[in-house]
Design a protein around this motif. Sequence first.
Motif, PDB file in Angstrom:
ATOM      1  N   MET A 214       0.842  -1.185   0.000  1.00 12.30           N
ATOM      2  CA  MET A 214       0.000   0.000   0.000  1.00 12.30           C
ATOM      3  C   MET A 214       0.888   1.250   0.000  1.00 12.30           C
ATOM      4  N   ASP A 215       0.533   2.209  -0.799  1.00 14.73           N
ATOM      5  CA  ASP A 215       1.256   3.477  -0.899  1.00 14.73           C
ATOM      6  C   ASP A 215       0.974   4.306   0.348  1.00 14.73           C
ATOM      7  N   GLU A 216       2.041   4.756   1.019  1.00 11.52           N
ATOM      8  CA  GLU A 216       1.865   5.504   2.267  1.00 11.52           C
ATOM      9  C   GLU A 216       1.255   6.882   2.063  1.00 11.52           C
ATOM     10  N   THR A 217       1.175   7.343   0.822  1.00  9.30           N
ATOM     11  CA  THR A 217       0.588   8.656   0.557  1.00  9.30           C
ATOM     12  C   THR A 217      -0.860   8.569   0.085  1.00  9.30           C
ATOM     13  N   PHE A 218      -1.384   7.364  -0.060  1.00  9.18           N
ATOM     14  CA  PHE A 218      -2.756   7.190  -0.536  1.00  9.18           C
ATOM     15  C   PHE A 218      -3.741   7.531   0.585  1.00  9.18           C
ATOM     16  N   PRO A 219      -4.662   8.478   0.353  1.00  7.28           N
ATOM     17  CA  PRO A 219      -5.599   8.897   1.401  1.00  7.28           C
ATOM     18  C   PRO A 219      -6.698   7.855   1.639  1.00  7.28           C
ATOM     19  N   VAL A 220      -6.685   7.246   2.836  1.00  9.29           N
ATOM     20  CA  VAL A 220      -7.646   6.183   3.123  1.00  9.29           C
ATOM     21  C   VAL A 220      -8.460   6.402   4.401  1.00  9.29           C
ATOM     22  N   PHE A 221      -7.924   7.145   5.378  1.00  7.09           N
ATOM     23  CA  PHE A 221      -8.576   7.264   6.675  1.00  7.09           C
ATOM     24  C   PHE A 221      -9.503   8.467   6.747  1.00  7.09           C
ATOM     25  N   VAL A 222     -10.714   8.250   7.255  1.00  9.81           N
ATOM     26  CA  VAL A 222     -11.622   9.365   7.521  1.00  9.81           C
ATOM     27  C   VAL A 222     -11.067  10.114   8.727  1.00  9.81           C
ATOM     28  N   ILE A 223     -11.570  11.305   8.961  1.00  9.50           N
ATOM     29  CA  ILE A 223     -11.005  12.159   9.997  1.00  9.50           C
ATOM     30  C   ILE A 223     -11.083  11.534  11.389  1.00  9.50           C
ATOM     31  N   SER A 224     -12.173  10.826  11.699  1.00 16.42           N
ATOM     32  CA  SER A 224     -12.301  10.230  13.032  1.00 16.42           C
ATOM     33  C   SER A 224     -11.262   9.133  13.252  1.00 16.42           C
ATOM     34  N   MET A 225     -11.000   8.344  12.230  1.00 16.41           N
ATOM     35  CA  MET A 225     -10.011   7.276  12.337  1.00 16.41           C
ATOM     36  C   MET A 225      -8.598   7.859  12.422  1.00 16.41           C
ATOM     37  N   ALA A 226      -8.296   8.861  11.596  1.00 22.22           N
ATOM     38  CA  ALA A 226      -6.983   9.496  11.631  1.00 22.22           C
ATOM     39  C   ALA A 226      -6.739  10.145  12.985  1.00 22.22           C
ATOM     40  N   ALA A 227      -7.770  10.785  13.543  1.00 22.09           N
ATOM     41  CA  ALA A 227      -7.643  11.415  14.862  1.00 22.09           C
ATOM     42  C   ALA A 227      -7.368  10.366  15.927  1.00 22.09           C
ATOM     43  N   GLU A 228      -8.056   9.253  15.844  1.00 22.85           N
ATOM     44  CA  GLU A 228      -7.841   8.180  16.814  1.00 22.85           C
ATOM     45  C   GLU A 228      -6.429   7.602  16.690  1.00 22.85           C
ATOM     46  N   LEU A 229      -5.975   7.370  15.466  1.00 21.25           N
ATOM     47  CA  LEU A 229      -4.633   6.832  15.244  1.00 21.25           C
ATOM     48  C   LEU A 229      -3.539   7.796  15.724  1.00 21.25           C
ATOM     49  N   ALA A 230      -3.816   9.088  15.609  1.00 18.73           N
ATOM     50  CA  ALA A 230      -2.837  10.096  16.007  1.00 18.73           C
ATOM     51  C   ALA A 230      -2.972  10.484  17.477  1.00 18.73           C
ATOM     52  N   GLY A 231      -4.044  10.031  18.121  1.00 19.60           N
ATOM     53  CA  GLY A 231      -4.260  10.374  19.523  1.00 19.60           C
ATOM     54  C   GLY A 231      -4.699  11.817  19.712  1.00 19.60           C
ATOM     55  N   MET A 232      -5.506  12.299  18.790  1.00 25.13           N
ATOM     56  CA  MET A 232      -5.964  13.696  18.811  1.00 25.13           C
ATOM     57  C   MET A 232      -7.468  13.760  18.660  1.00 25.13           C
ATOM     58  N   HIS A 233      -8.003  14.943  18.874  1.00 29.00           N
ATOM     59  CA  HIS A 233      -9.420  15.201  18.647  1.00 29.00           C
ATOM     60  C   HIS A 233      -9.598  15.582  17.176  1.00 29.00           C
ATOM     61  N   PRO A 234     -10.701  15.172  16.534  1.00 35.36           N
ATOM     62  CA  PRO A 234     -10.922  15.527  15.128  1.00 35.36           C
ATOM     63  C   PRO A 234     -10.865  17.033  14.857  1.00 35.36           C
ATOM     64  N   GLN A 235     -11.302  17.840  15.846  1.00 33.79           N
ATOM     65  CA  GLN A 235     -11.262  19.293  15.655  1.00 33.79           C
ATOM     66  C   GLN A 235      -9.811  19.784  15.529  1.00 33.79           C
ATOM     67  N   THR A 236      -8.899  19.127  16.226  1.00 32.92           N
ATOM     68  CA  THR A 236      -7.481  19.482  16.132  1.00 32.92           C
ATOM     69  C   THR A 236      -6.978  19.226  14.715  1.00 32.92           C
ATOM     70  N   LEU A 237      -7.400  18.126  14.121  1.00 34.28           N
ATOM     71  CA  LEU A 237      -7.002  17.824  12.743  1.00 34.28           C
ATOM     72  C   LEU A 237      -7.549  18.869  11.777  1.00 34.28           C
ATOM     73  N   ARG A 238      -8.761  19.327  12.016  1.00 30.49           N
ATOM     74  CA  ARG A 238      -9.342  20.378  11.165  1.00 30.49           C
ATOM     75  C   ARG A 238      -8.520  21.666  11.283  1.00 30.49           C
ATOM     76  N   GLN A 239      -8.114  22.008  12.503  1.00 34.46           N
ATOM     77  CA  GLN A 239      -7.304  23.200  12.723  1.00 34.46           C
ATOM     78  C   GLN A 239      -5.959  23.070  12.011  1.00 34.46           C
ATOM     79  N   TYR A 240      -5.322  21.907  12.138  1.00 34.66           N
ATOM     80  CA  TYR A 240      -4.034  21.696  11.486  1.00 34.66           C
ATOM     81  C   TYR A 240      -4.173  21.771   9.970  1.00 34.66           C
TER      82      TYR A 240
END
Length: 141
Positions: free
Chosen positions: A1-27
């Motif tokens: 799998m290509d590491e640059t291929f966008p696959v995770f929805v914001i809630s999953m990415a936030a969980e994997l990163a240990g952050m709140h989804p709103q933080t991802l939106r701000q970033y």
Amino acid sequence: MDETFPVFVISMAAELAGMHPQTLRQYDRLGLVRPGRTAGKSRRYSVRDVAKLREIAQLSSEGVSLEGIRRIIELEDQVRGLTARVGELESALADELLNRPGRRVFAAGSAGDVIALKAGARMRRSNQVVIWRPAHRSGQQ
């Protein structure tokens, strides 16, 4: 799998990163992480994006400001791009050296001029002996 291929929805990415989804939106608004978008404009994060989010969290916990983090990420991306470009140029140079028939070799002449030699040829060296005598100075014999 290509590491640059966008696959995770914001809630999953936030969980994997240990952050709140709103933080991802701000970033995303600040340009720290730029996720891909679906046709419906939903954010999709790649494995590389999640790794970058973790790096941001680490730097933030160490007291680095968001502007400092943005600059660090920008420089890391630039280094990654330049490293890839150097690899491409090294590969192209290696291919050119191996595949170019009739390569030429250059040597420096005795007067500092550049001399082209055929591959495998050696430059002829002079075997003359030169005797040097200092110029006669006035008052000396």
